[in-house]
Design a protein around this motif. Sequence first.
Motif, mmCIF file in Angstrom:
data_model
loop_
_atom_site.group_PDB
_atom_site.id
_atom_site.type_symbol
_atom_site.label_atom_id
_atom_site.label_comp_id
_atom_site.label_asym_id
_atom_site.label_seq_id
_atom_site.Cartn_x
_atom_site.Cartn_y
_atom_site.Cartn_z
ATOM 1 N N GLY A 1 26.364 -37.630 -1.995
ATOM 2 C CA GLY A 1 25.761 -37.088 -0.770
ATOM 3 C C GLY A 1 24.497 -36.289 -1.020
ATOM 4 O O GLY A 1 23.810 -35.894 -0.087
ATOM 5 N N MET B 1 23.413 -49.660 4.268
ATOM 6 C CA MET B 1 23.829 -48.329 4.717
ATOM 7 C C MET B 1 23.204 -48.010 6.070
ATOM 8 O O MET B 1 22.069 -48.420 6.345
ATOM 9 C CB MET B 1 23.439 -47.279 3.682
ATOM 10 N N TYR B 2 23.938 -47.293 6.874
ATOM 11 C CA TYR B 2 23.474 -46.901 8.212
ATOM 12 C C TYR B 2 23.482 -45.385 8.328
ATOM 13 O O TYR B 2 24.328 -44.737 7.723
ATOM 14 C CB TYR B 2 24.386 -47.512 9.286
ATOM 15 N N PRO B 3 22.605 -44.828 9.104
ATOM 16 C CA PRO B 3 21.471 -45.465 9.775
ATOM 17 C C PRO B 3 20.358 -45.812 8.785
ATOM 18 O O PRO B 3 20.488 -45.543 7.592
ATOM 19 C CB PRO B 3 21.014 -44.405 10.768
ATOM 20 N N ALA B 4 19.278 -46.357 9.322
ATOM 21 C CA ALA B 4 18.225 -46.910 8.468
ATOM 22 C C ALA B 4 17.563 -45.857 7.590
ATOM 23 O O ALA B 4 16.995 -46.190 6.552
ATOM 24 C CB ALA B 4 17.178 -47.594 9.351
ATOM 25 N N ARG B 5 17.643 -44.594 7.984
ATOM 26 C CA ARG B 5 16.967 -43.563 7.192
ATOM 27 C C ARG B 5 17.633 -43.369 5.823
ATOM 28 O O ARG B 5 17.042 -42.761 4.933
ATOM 29 C CB ARG B 5 16.929 -42.237 7.946
ATOM 30 N N VAL B 6 18.852 -43.842 5.662
ATOM 31 C CA VAL B 6 19.547 -43.673 4.384
ATOM 32 C C VAL B 6 19.012 -44.703 3.399
ATOM 33 O O VAL B 6 19.183 -45.905 3.592
ATOM 34 C CB VAL B 6 21.077 -43.844 4.551
ATOM 35 N N LYS C 1 24.094 -33.292 -1.877
ATOM 36 C CA LYS C 1 24.128 -31.877 -1.524
ATOM 37 C C LYS C 1 23.919 -31.001 -2.758
ATOM 38 O O LYS C 1 23.246 -29.980 -2.691
ATOM 39 C CB LYS C 1 25.470 -31.540 -0.860
ATOM 40 N N ASP D 1 20.385 -30.659 -3.341
ATOM 41 C CA ASP D 1 19.759 -29.842 -2.289
ATOM 42 C C ASP D 1 20.006 -28.346 -2.501
ATOM 43 O O ASP D 1 19.147 -27.531 -2.176
ATOM 44 C CB ASP D 1 20.287 -30.252 -0.907
ATOM 45 N N PRO E 1 31.257 -47.569 2.633
ATOM 46 C CA PRO E 1 29.922 -47.533 2.026
ATOM 47 C C PRO E 1 28.770 -47.632 3.028
ATOM 48 O O PRO E 1 27.679 -47.143 2.753
ATOM 49 C CB PRO E 1 29.934 -48.735 1.072
ATOM 50 N N ALA E 2 29.034 -48.226 4.180
ATOM 51 C CA ALA E 2 27.950 -48.354 5.156
ATOM 52 C C ALA E 2 27.671 -47.023 5.857
ATOM 53 O O ALA E 2 26.546 -46.756 6.271
ATOM 54 C CB ALA E 2 28.310 -49.416 6.189
ATOM 55 N N PHE E 3 28.679 -46.177 5.963
ATOM 56 C CA PHE E 3 28.545 -44.995 6.828
ATOM 57 C C PHE E 3 28.659 -43.639 6.133
ATOM 58 O O PHE E 3 28.332 -42.620 6.727
ATOM 59 C CB PHE E 3 29.594 -45.070 7.951
ATOM 60 N N ALA E 4 29.157 -43.597 4.908
ATOM 61 C CA ALA E 4 29.291 -42.301 4.221
ATOM 62 C C ALA E 4 29.104 -42.496 2.729
ATOM 63 O O ALA E 4 29.573 -43.473 2.154
ATOM 64 C CB ALA E 4 30.666 -41.696 4.500
ATOM 65 N N GLY E 5 28.403 -41.538 2.119
ATOM 66 C CA GLY E 5 28.165 -41.598 0.680
ATOM 67 C C GLY E 5 26.970 -42.483 0.349
ATOM 68 O O GLY E 5 26.469 -43.240 1.189
#
Lengths: 326, 158
Positions: free
Chosen positions: A160, A75-80, A162, A165, A186-190
Amino acid sequence: MSVSRRTFLKTGAAAACAACAAQVPLPVSAQPKNNRELATLIDIRKCIGCEACVEACRDANAPKYPEPEKPFPRMYPARVKAEDWSEPERQAVRDRLTPYNWLFIQEATVRIDGEETTLTIPRRCMHCQNPPCADLCPWGAARKLKNGITRIDADVCLGGNKCQDVCPWAIPQRQTGVGLYLDLMPAFAGNGVMYKCDRCYDRIAAGELPACIEECPENVQTIGPREEIVREAHRRAAEEGLFIYGENENGGTNTLYLSPVPFDELNQAIAAGKGKPHLAAVEDQMAHGDRLAKAMLIAPIAGLAAAVARIYKVVKNSAGEGEERS
Amino acid sequence: MSRSIAIVTDFERRFIKPAYLLLLFMMGLTGFSQMPIFKRYYIADIPGLGWLAEYYVTHVIHYLGAIALLFLMAYCSTVYLALLRRKYRLTLWAHVRVILLAGIVATGVLRVLKNLPDVLFSPGFTMTIDIAHLAFMMLFIAAAIGAALTKGGWLKEI
């Protein structure tokens, strides 16, 4: 890719099932009148902490638990970060909420009549009357049913986080590597799917009681139409000097607790944190939405009035000019 | 210039378009921030933009924006129908944007209703509203870009 036919059919079936859930009658004692909300009353004094409810919940809901695909997609970015509760030792965790443990027993050691006493408290989703998780889910995956259950559709949720949160108790828990996001980007969302107690909506739809209520040997929980549950909570509170939690928290929930000690005291005594919800007072998180919705009714009327005033001025000026000319 | 011909005031010329653009920008920004993307992609880390990751804050701003937009739309459509229609007609791009705005507003109003404590829609209908709201907004952005590129304004003198 688009949503697969299988996912679409599963989603449709789940949505139909959820819609039906409110229509099927429960046992007479638990039936809501006029299709109103069902609430549960948890009398903390009766709980002996045997975890029969936890075991029953895990057995009844095991088919709904995540079965993630591994390795997880990068997954991107690395913080995920991936959240993984699927290894056997993590699936076995029972002292907090996880995607595999939707109910746990919280302990609080307090003084009652001068005597040190340990109370055990079953904790799970409160099933709010106006749930922020369902109101603010951008995808419609979290939803409230007519019978007062708030559930997350695992076939639709993108993980996500949310809902966690915005939940005043941070109830939903995430598992990576499962769900619709794998079929999208999957790499960019969710990041998986959020899981929490759905108060056994499928059992209720089949006319059964939620597993935790049915299996409790001490009858700690009762379920029924909310107004009757609230009435019963107040009756017991008045007669036995008890305290109520959940009636007005977050604008009202469908889970009410009865305690022999004030809840702020209980809240100090429990270990709250990740996966371990607090027992503090909670303001109505969606109250702003209710207030601003009223303003939204007035806004177009005000716009119309301003325009009429503007038009009137033009017409008046035109008429004045016409008179001057004549 | 005779007063009767001055049907668009200086105030309107000066403020309505900037207000409309600012409103739509804020609505788009706070609308997209309902998805958990701004924190993931470091946008909320930019100094001054941390509020984009605060869901309740962006929700309130989105609602406030909707109130202002409803006011503005009621005002502009009434003034157009009562005064400007005699002198101007809507361009093709205006028609497209009016239709898309109507879609955004209709689905938005339904979503606001759904968020009231005593209003329940079926899960399928709720999801349809959510997706339609997003789809109308994406199409509106495309239409706005199309109108800007072709210099297709809102009004054309008859």
